[in-house]
Design a protein around this motif. Sequence first.
Motif, PDB file in Angstrom:
ATOM      1  N   ALA A 192      10.241 -10.511 -14.571  1.00 42.74           N
ATOM      2  CA  ALA A 192       9.833  -9.466 -13.638  1.00 42.74           C
ATOM      3  C   ALA A 192       8.724  -9.977 -12.750  1.00 42.74           C
ATOM      4  CB  ALA A 192       9.382  -8.233 -14.422  1.00 42.74           C
ATOM      5  N   SER A 193       8.661  -9.429 -11.562  1.00 45.85           N
ATOM      6  CA  SER A 193       7.612  -9.815 -10.612  1.00 45.85           C
ATOM      7  C   SER A 193       6.966  -8.573 -10.060  1.00 45.85           C
ATOM      8  CB  SER A 193       8.225 -10.643  -9.467  1.00 45.85           C
ATOM      9  OG  SER A 193       7.259 -10.859  -8.474  1.00 45.85           O
ATOM     10  N   PRO A 194       5.645  -8.564  -9.951  1.00 48.24           N
ATOM     11  CA  PRO A 194       4.950  -7.391  -9.418  1.00 48.24           C
ATOM     12  C   PRO A 194       5.408  -7.051  -8.023  1.00 48.24           C
ATOM     13  CG  PRO A 194       3.390  -8.900 -10.459  1.00 48.24           C
ATOM     14  CD  PRO A 194       4.694  -9.612 -10.393  1.00 48.24           C
ATOM     15  N   SER A 195       5.861  -8.055  -7.273  1.00 47.17           N
ATOM     16  CA  SER A 195       6.246  -7.809  -5.886  1.00 47.17           C
ATOM     17  C   SER A 195       7.510  -6.986  -5.778  1.00 47.17           C
ATOM     18  CB  SER A 195       6.441  -9.146  -5.159  1.00 47.17           C
ATOM     19  OG  SER A 195       7.423  -9.920  -5.812  1.00 47.17           O
ATOM     20  N   ASN A 196       8.245  -6.808  -6.894  1.00 45.11           N
ATOM     21  CA  ASN A 196       9.473  -6.036  -6.834  1.00 45.11           C
ATOM     22  C   ASN A 196       9.196  -4.559  -6.557  1.00 45.11           C
ATOM     23  OD1 ASN A 196      11.151  -8.168  -7.257  1.00 45.11           O
ATOM     24  ND2 ASN A 196      11.318  -7.880  -9.482  1.00 45.11           N
ATOM     25  N   SER A 197       8.079  -4.093  -7.014  1.00 43.80           N
ATOM     26  CA  SER A 197       7.758  -2.681  -6.826  1.00 43.80           C
ATOM     27  C   SER A 197       6.806  -2.445  -5.662  1.00 43.80           C
ATOM     28  CB  SER A 197       7.155  -2.135  -8.129  1.00 43.80           C
ATOM     29  OG  SER A 197       5.986  -2.862  -8.465  1.00 43.80           O
ATOM     30  N   SER A 198       6.409  -3.491  -5.018  1.00 46.27           N
ATOM     31  CA  SER A 198       5.456  -3.387  -3.920  1.00 46.27           C
ATOM     32  C   SER A 198       6.185  -3.270  -2.593  1.00 46.27           C
ATOM     33  CB  SER A 198       4.540  -4.621  -3.919  1.00 46.27           C
ATOM     34  OG  SER A 198       3.755  -4.626  -2.746  1.00 46.27           O
ATOM     35  N   THR A 199       5.526  -2.655  -1.615  1.00 45.39           N
ATOM     36  CA  THR A 199       6.101  -2.582  -0.269  1.00 45.39           C
ATOM     37  C   THR A 199       5.370  -3.498   0.690  1.00 45.39           C
ATOM     38  OG1 THR A 199       4.668  -0.689   0.235  1.00 45.39           O
ATOM     39  CG2 THR A 199       6.896  -0.199  -0.593  1.00 45.39           C
ATOM     40  N   ALA A 200       4.436  -4.298   0.197  1.00 41.70           N
ATOM     41  CA  ALA A 200       3.700  -5.223   1.056  1.00 41.70           C
ATOM     42  C   ALA A 200       4.597  -6.388   1.449  1.00 41.70           C
ATOM     43  CB  ALA A 200       2.468  -5.738   0.320  1.00 41.70           C
ATOM     44  N   PRO A 201       4.377  -6.961   2.633  1.00 42.59           N
ATOM     45  CA  PRO A 201       5.180  -8.115   3.063  1.00 42.59           C
ATOM     46  C   PRO A 201       5.023  -9.260   2.059  1.00 42.59           C
ATOM     47  CG  PRO A 201       3.904  -7.220   4.892  1.00 42.59           C
ATOM     48  CD  PRO A 201       3.404  -6.548   3.658  1.00 42.59           C
ATOM     49  N   VAL A 202       6.107  -9.932   1.798  1.00 40.10           N
ATOM     50  CA  VAL A 202       6.083 -11.044   0.844  1.00 40.10           C
ATOM     51  C   VAL A 202       5.962 -12.358   1.610  1.00 40.10           C
ATOM     52  CG1 VAL A 202       7.402  -9.820  -0.912  1.00 40.10           C
ATOM     53  CG2 VAL A 202       8.603 -11.138   0.828  1.00 40.10           C
ATOM     54  N   SER A 203       5.380 -13.352   0.970  1.00 41.78           N
ATOM     55  CA  SER A 203       5.147 -14.644   1.626  1.00 41.78           C
ATOM     56  C   SER A 203       5.963 -15.770   1.025  1.00 41.78           C
ATOM     57  CB  SER A 203       3.655 -15.010   1.544  1.00 41.78           C
ATOM     58  OG  SER A 203       3.233 -15.061   0.188  1.00 41.78           O
ATOM     59  N   GLU A 204       6.639 -15.503  -0.090  1.00 40.02           N
ATOM     60  CA  GLU A 204       7.484 -16.513  -0.715  1.00 40.02           C
ATOM     61  C   GLU A 204       8.571 -15.829  -1.528  1.00 40.02           C
ATOM     62  OE1 GLU A 204       5.032 -18.808  -3.308  1.00 40.02           O
ATOM     63  OE2 GLU A 204       4.929 -17.232  -4.832  1.00 40.02           O
ATOM     64  N   PHE A 205       9.574 -16.607  -1.901  1.00 40.60           N
ATOM     65  CA  PHE A 205      10.652 -16.098  -2.734  1.00 40.60           C
ATOM     66  C   PHE A 205      10.563 -16.722  -4.120  1.00 40.60           C
ATOM     67  CE2 PHE A 205      12.720 -15.782   1.543  1.00 40.60           C
ATOM     68  CZ  PHE A 205      12.828 -14.399   1.580  1.00 40.60           C
ATOM     69  N   LEU A 206      11.189 -16.051  -5.085  1.00 37.85           N
ATOM     70  CA  LEU A 206      11.301 -16.577  -6.442  1.00 37.85           C
ATOM     71  C   LEU A 206      12.785 -16.724  -6.767  1.00 37.85           C
ATOM     72  CD1 LEU A 206       8.626 -14.432  -8.355  1.00 37.85           C
ATOM     73  CD2 LEU A 206       8.384 -16.762  -7.483  1.00 37.85           C
ATOM     74  N   LEU A 207      13.200 -17.914  -7.148  1.00 36.76           N
ATOM     75  CA  LEU A 207      14.595 -18.196  -7.482  1.00 36.76           C
ATOM     76  C   LEU A 207      14.814 -17.995  -8.975  1.00 36.76           C
ATOM     77  CD1 LEU A 207      14.934 -21.434  -5.334  1.00 36.76           C
ATOM     78  CD2 LEU A 207      16.085 -19.266  -4.863  1.00 36.76           C
ATOM     79  N   ILE A 208      15.744 -17.129  -9.327  1.00 32.45           N
ATOM     80  CA  ILE A 208      16.049 -16.861 -10.735  1.00 32.45           C
ATOM     81  C   ILE A 208      17.472 -17.364 -11.000  1.00 32.45           C
ATOM     82  CG2 ILE A 208      16.240 -15.131 -12.542  1.00 32.45           C
ATOM     83  CD1 ILE A 208      13.445 -15.451 -11.408  1.00 32.45           C
ATOM     84  N   CYS A 209      17.585 -18.507 -11.657  1.00 33.12           N
ATOM     85  CA  CYS A 209      18.897 -19.066 -11.983  1.00 33.12           C
ATOM     86  C   CYS A 209      19.469 -18.380 -13.224  1.00 33.12           C
ATOM     87  CB  CYS A 209      18.789 -20.565 -12.242  1.00 33.12           C
ATOM     88  SG  CYS A 209      18.473 -21.537 -10.766  1.00 33.12           S
ATOM     89  N   PHE A 210      20.705 -17.976 -13.142  1.00 32.72           N
ATOM     90  CA  PHE A 210      21.424 -17.401 -14.278  1.00 32.72           C
ATOM     91  C   PHE A 210      20.596 -16.341 -14.996  1.00 32.72           C
ATOM     92  CE2 PHE A 210      22.606 -21.917 -13.845  1.00 32.72           C
ATOM     93  CZ  PHE A 210      23.891 -21.732 -13.357  1.00 32.72           C
ATOM     94  N   PRO A 211      20.374 -15.212 -14.349  1.00 37.81           N
ATOM     95  CA  PRO A 211      19.502 -14.173 -14.919  1.00 37.81           C
ATOM     96  C   PRO A 211      19.951 -13.671 -16.289  1.00 37.81           C
ATOM     97  CG  PRO A 211      20.786 -13.338 -13.054  1.00 37.81           C
ATOM     98  CD  PRO A 211      20.950 -14.817 -13.054  1.00 37.81           C
ATOM     99  N   ASN A 212      21.249 -13.741 -16.589  1.00 43.55           N
ATOM    100  CA  ASN A 212      21.746 -13.236 -17.870  1.00 43.55           C
ATOM    101  C   ASN A 212      21.802 -14.299 -18.963  1.00 43.55           C
ATOM    102  OD1 ASN A 212      22.289 -10.604 -16.792  1.00 43.55           O
ATOM    103  ND2 ASN A 212      24.119 -11.447 -15.811  1.00 43.55           N
ATOM    104  N   PHE A 213      21.653 -15.572 -18.582  1.00 41.50           N
ATOM    105  CA  PHE A 213      21.787 -16.659 -19.560  1.00 41.50           C
ATOM    106  C   PHE A 213      20.689 -17.709 -19.364  1.00 41.50           C
ATOM    107  CE2 PHE A 213      26.033 -14.936 -18.846  1.00 41.50           C
ATOM    108  CZ  PHE A 213      26.439 -14.649 -20.139  1.00 41.50           C
TER     109      PHE A 213
END
Length: 314
Positions: free
Chosen positions: A2-23
Motif C-alpha cells: 500500500a502507498s499513502p499516495s493512493n488515498s491522497s489527491t495531491a499531485p504525484v511526482s513519481e510512480f511505483l511499479l508493482i510486479c505481479f501483485p497477486n504472486f
Amino acid sequence: MASPSNSSTAPVSEFLLICFPNFQSWQHWLSLPLSLLFLLAMGANTTLLITIQLEASLHQPLYYLLRLLSLLDIVLCLTVIPKVLAIFWFDLRSISFPACFLQMFIMNSFLPMESCTFMVMAYDRYVAICHPLRYPSIITNQFVAKASVFIVVQNALLTAPIPILTSLLHYCGKNVIENCICANLSVSRLSCDNFTLNRIYQFVADWTLLGSDFFLIFLSYTFILRAVLRFKAEGAAAKALSTRGSHFILILFFSTILLVVVLTNVARKKVLMDILILLNVLHHLIPPALNPIVYGVQTKEIKQGIQKLLQRGR
C-alpha cells in the motif's frame, strides 16, 4: 504494498511499479530465468554486432539489417529488464516521471521498428529467391540505409504521441502501477482525466503499423513459398524451406505474443493481471534472445565469422 499516495489527491511526482501483485512471494524465483534470458539476449546480440562489424565478408545489405535488429533488441532489453530485476532483487519500485515516459516511448516505438525491420528482411529474402538476378541492383547498401532511416523515423513519429498524451494527463492521486513496466494503459488508468483519446490512438497506431508489417511479411513469404516449391534441384526446396521457415516462425512468434498482449489488454477483466504482466515482460525478452540465435546459427557466413572471431580471441 500500500502507498499513502493512493488515498491522497495531491499531485504525484513519481510512480511505483508493482510486479505481479497477486504472486509477489515467487518473484525471486522468476528472476532466475529472466536473468538467464537477459544475459543470453545481450551476449548473443553483442556477439552478432561485433562479428558483423569485424568480418569484412559480412558487410552486405542483409547483415546490416541484422545489425539494426540486434541494436533494437539490445535497447529494448536494457530499457525494460534491468528495472524489472531491480524490483525483484532490491525492491526498487519507484520510477520518476521522465524515466517512466521515456521507457514508454522506447517500448512503443522500438517494437514497431522491429516489426518493420522483419518486413524489410522478408522483402530482401523475396527478392533473393524470386528475382535473384536483380537482387544486386535492388538490395544495395543505399537501399538498406534508406530503409533504416524510414524504419526509425516513421515509427518514432507515429508512436511519439502515445507517451506525450499520457504525460499530459493529470495525476492527482494514485501512483501505483500494477505492472513491471510503464505500459501506456497501465499508467494512464491512474490519471484523473479521461484517457479515451490516448487509448484509441495507441490502438489505431499499433494495428496500423504492426498490421501492415505483418500483412506484407505474410505476402512476401507466400511468394517465397510458391517460388521454392518450383525448385527442381534435388533437396533445394527442402533446404530453402528449412532456412526461411525458421525465420517465418520467429516472425510469427513475435507477432503472436504481441497479439496476445493487445487482446489481453482489451479483455483485462477476464484475464488474470499477473499473466498479462508476465506476457508484457517476456515479449521484451524472448524475441531479443531468439533473434540472433535463429538468424545467426542458421546463416553459414555468420557462423564462420563467429568462428574467426573466437580464433582471434584465442
